[in-house]
Write a protein that holds these residues in place. Structure first.
Motif, PDB file in Angstrom:
ATOM      1  N   ARG A  30       0.895  -1.136  -0.123  1.00 53.94           N
ATOM      2  CA  ARG A  30      -0.420  -0.144  -0.397  1.00 53.94           C
ATOM      3  C   ARG A  30       0.818   1.459   0.336  1.00 53.94           C
ATOM      4  O   ARG A  30       0.302   1.821  -0.698  1.00 53.94           O
ATOM      5  N   VAL A  31       1.998   1.138   0.720  1.00 55.24           N
ATOM      6  CA  VAL A  31       3.205   2.331   1.088  1.00 55.24           C
ATOM      7  C   VAL A  31       3.556   2.266  -0.762  1.00 55.24           C
ATOM      8  O   VAL A  31       3.248   3.511  -0.848  1.00 55.24           O
ATOM      9  N   LEU A  32       3.867   1.824  -1.153  1.00 56.45           N
ATOM     10  CA  LEU A  32       4.685   1.858  -2.484  1.00 56.45           C
ATOM     11  C   LEU A  32       3.861   2.987  -3.814  1.00 56.45           C
ATOM     12  O   LEU A  32       4.387   3.252  -4.421  1.00 56.45           O
ATOM     13  N   LEU A  33       2.699   1.894  -3.488  1.00 54.41           N
ATOM     14  CA  LEU A  33       1.265   2.528  -4.591  1.00 54.41           C
ATOM     15  C   LEU A  33       1.214   3.992  -4.133  1.00 54.41           C
ATOM     16  O   LEU A  33       1.004   4.829  -4.593  1.00 54.41           O
ATOM     17  N   THR A  34       1.249   3.762  -2.747  1.00 53.67           N
ATOM     18  CA  THR A  34       0.594   5.274  -2.328  1.00 53.67           C
ATOM     19  C   THR A  34       2.407   6.580  -2.968  1.00 53.67           C
ATOM     20  O   THR A  34       1.372   7.573  -3.533  1.00 53.67           O
ATOM     21  N   GLY A  38       1.884   9.467  -5.987  1.00 52.35           N
ATOM     22  CA  GLY A  38       2.301  11.094  -5.540  1.00 52.35           C
ATOM     23  C   GLY A  38       3.309  10.999  -6.193  1.00 52.35           C
ATOM     24  O   GLY A  38       3.134  12.519  -6.318  1.00 52.35           O
ATOM     25  N   SER A  39       3.565  10.505  -7.498  1.00 48.44           N
ATOM     26  CA  SER A  39       4.790  10.903  -7.906  1.00 48.44           C
ATOM     27  C   SER A  39       4.329  11.104  -9.604  1.00 48.44           C
ATOM     28  O   SER A  39       5.692  11.531 -10.415  1.00 48.44           O
ATOM     29  N   GLU A  40       3.072  11.270  -9.712  1.00 51.13           N
ATOM     30  CA  GLU A  40       2.733  11.284 -10.988  1.00 51.13           C
ATOM     31  C   GLU A  40       3.665  12.581 -11.732  1.00 51.13           C
ATOM     32  O   GLU A  40       3.296  12.689 -13.192  1.00 51.13           O
ATOM     33  N   GLY A  41       3.585  13.388 -11.069  1.00 52.01           N
ATOM     34  CA  GLY A  41       4.190  14.184 -11.600  1.00 52.01           C
ATOM     35  C   GLY A  41       5.262  14.767 -12.494  1.00 52.01           C
ATOM     36  O   GLY A  41       5.577  15.409 -12.572  1.00 52.01           O
ATOM     37  N   LEU A  42       6.070  13.788 -11.767  1.00 61.08           N
ATOM     38  CA  LEU A  42       7.429  13.346 -11.947  1.00 61.08           C
ATOM     39  C   LEU A  42       8.134  13.239 -13.456  1.00 61.08           C
ATOM     40  O   LEU A  42       8.484  12.934 -13.804  1.00 61.08           O
ATOM     41  N   ARG A  43       6.160  12.328 -13.227  1.00 58.91           N
ATOM     42  CA  ARG A  43       6.370  11.910 -15.055  1.00 58.91           C
ATOM     43  C   ARG A  43       7.068  12.393 -16.712  1.00 58.91           C
ATOM     44  O   ARG A  43       7.361  11.696 -17.023  1.00 58.91           O
ATOM     45  N   ASP A  44       6.878  13.267 -16.270  1.00 60.27           N
ATOM     46  CA  ASP A  44       7.748  14.394 -17.486  1.00 60.27           C
ATOM     47  C   ASP A  44       9.160  14.012 -17.179  1.00 60.27           C
ATOM     48  O   ASP A  44       9.801  14.700 -17.973  1.00 60.27           O
ATOM     49  N   ARG A  45      10.042  14.321 -16.472  1.00 66.35           N
ATOM     50  CA  ARG A  45      11.600  13.839 -15.696  1.00 66.35           C
ATOM     51  C   ARG A  45      12.082  12.697 -15.728  1.00 66.35           C
ATOM     52  O   ARG A  45      13.264  12.284 -15.687  1.00 66.35           O
ATOM     53  N   VAL A 367       2.002  12.820   2.094  1.00 62.60           N
ATOM     54  CA  VAL A 367       2.147  12.154   1.045  1.00 62.60           C
ATOM     55  C   VAL A 367       3.288  13.136   0.140  1.00 62.60           C
ATOM     56  O   VAL A 367       4.437  12.282  -0.091  1.00 62.60           O
ATOM     57  N   GLU A 368       3.235  14.337   0.256  1.00 59.82           N
ATOM     58  CA  GLU A 368       4.199  15.292  -0.297  1.00 59.82           C
ATOM     59  C   GLU A 368       5.149  14.813   0.175  1.00 59.82           C
ATOM     60  O   GLU A 368       6.749  14.909  -0.061  1.00 59.82           O
TER      61      GLU A 368
END
Length: 390
Positions: A30-34, A38-45, A367-368
């Motif tokens: 559950r922690v890994l998926l969280t 929460g890291s979706e915003g880093l997909r451009d990098r 999460v942040e």
């Protein structure tokens, strides 16, 4: 042909492969998926994907945008190494990040053999995790041989980090302590839903697997000794159910101690409780304790290795002795049923203060914050300090 700026950025984007045994259920999964969500915003990098070693039914669903590589190693360390090595040769990641012991061991072997950096995340108090059996002793030796060879080691509590340094030879300068993330909005949303279990107040609540190490029977014993009115609700399932049911009968608490089993949403009931209690003899990072704080529940926990003292008192385990009224809850010694009963009696006098302090403390496990700390560690392991810069 001259490359465009976009092409150059695409070439430079690092590839990070996350690895875990499966998504069959459990706190680490559950922690890994969280963290990934929460890291979706880093997909451009960053180009990141997930490898699942065991082909088992999934209790949790990964985000739809995430590439998932399903292996089938059938819980074998050797097959984990062989199949992960094959995947790494195919996918050519720049870094491997792993969760849970078998994934950590396999990832370290593959990373060292492939000349890749790797980050491992240790979720449990390692010394107390392995049973004194042939298999347990072998696992302990493998951890001692391989964990020090990882590029970076993340521990979810200071106690786990200290144990890895002291007993398994991990260098302190390769360690990062990053607590589990708490998706507080999700917990609050679930807590507002209608409860499938209506319990008249007053009542207290425990959330735990029913295993010997969680020592749930002691919660029943302490509740009986406390003389408190009302009920005790214990969410969870496991092999100790029969022993706990026998203790309930022995204390004449039938109908007052409820065992509803595992609940996907215990929060809608928890939010009405008078307090939360845990008697565990060992933890990695007790997620349910932080979830209780987020709901404003006064909390009692045993001072076990590792995590409760850090969460409730911001102190190491060794700095806390006996029944301790801490800033964010009450701590007691492990296996001290009288102390636990006394804490149950004392917590009403601290309830107003703790109901206000709990959510403030829980907010520190956002999460942040956890995502930022994880990606700082990843950037360090990649030697890409500018990875998080915009």
């Amino acid at each position: 042909m001259k490359r465009s700026g976009a092409d150059m950025a695409a070439v430079a984007k690092p590839r990070v492969l996350f690895v875990i045994n499966s998504l069959a259920g459990g706190g680490a999964e559950r922690v890994l998926l969280t963290l990934l969500e929460g890291s979706e915003g880093l997909r451009d990098r960053v180009d990141f994907s997930l490898a699942l070693l065991d082909d088992e039914p999934r209790a949790y669903s990964p985000p739809g945008w995430l590439t998932v590589h399903q292996l089938d190693v059938r819980r074998s360390l050797l097959r984990s190494i062989l199949q992960l090595r094959r995947l790494v040769r195919q996918q050519k990641p720049d870094l491997i990040v792993s969760f849970l012991t078998r994934s950590n061991l396999a990832s370290t072997v593959v990373a060292r053999g492939s000349g890749l950096p790797n980050v491992i995340s240790e979720r449990a108090n390692t010394s107390g995790h392995f049973k004194p059996t042939l298999a347990g002793n072998l696992s302990r030796r493998l951890v001692a041989a391989l964990y020090p060879r990882a590029s970076r080691v993340i521990a979810v509590s200071r106690g786990i980090a200290d144990d890895l340094v002291r007993n398994f030879g991990v260098r302190r300068d390769r360690m990062d302590v990053i607590a589990n993330p708490l998706p507080a909005d999700r917990v609050q949303h679930l807590a507002r839903q209608e409860s499938g279990l209506s319990v008249p107040r007053p009542f207290c609540v425990a959330v735990s697997r029913l295993t010997p190490g969680k020592n749930v029977r002691m919660v029943v014993d302490a509740f009986a000794r406390s003389g408190l009115p009302g009920s005790l609700v214990i969410f969870g399932e496991g092999p100790e159910r029969a022993a706990i049911e026998a203790a309930i009968e022995q204390h004449g608490l039938a109908g007052r101690v409820l065992l509803p089993g595992f609940a996907s949403n215990p929060f809608s009931t928890m939010r009405h409780a008078d307090f939360y209690v845990s008697a565990s003899n060992g933890e990695g990072f007790p997620n349910s304790l932080v979830e209780a704080l987020a709901l404003g529940l006064p909390a009692i926990a045993t001072n076990c290795a590792s995590g409760p003292s850090e969460i409730l008192a911001d102190l190491s385990r060794e700095e806390v002795h006996g029944l301790t009224i801490a800033p964010y809850g009450i701590l007691t010694d492990t296996n001290a049923v009288d102390q636990l009963a006394d804490a149950m009696q004392a917590i009403s006098g601290e309830a107003e203060r703790l109901r206000a302090a709990g959510p403030v403390r829980a907010a520190e496990y956002s999460v942040e914050r956890a995502c930022t700390r994880y990606w700082e560690t990843i950037a360090h392991a990649l030697d890409r300090p500018s990875l998080l810069s915009r």
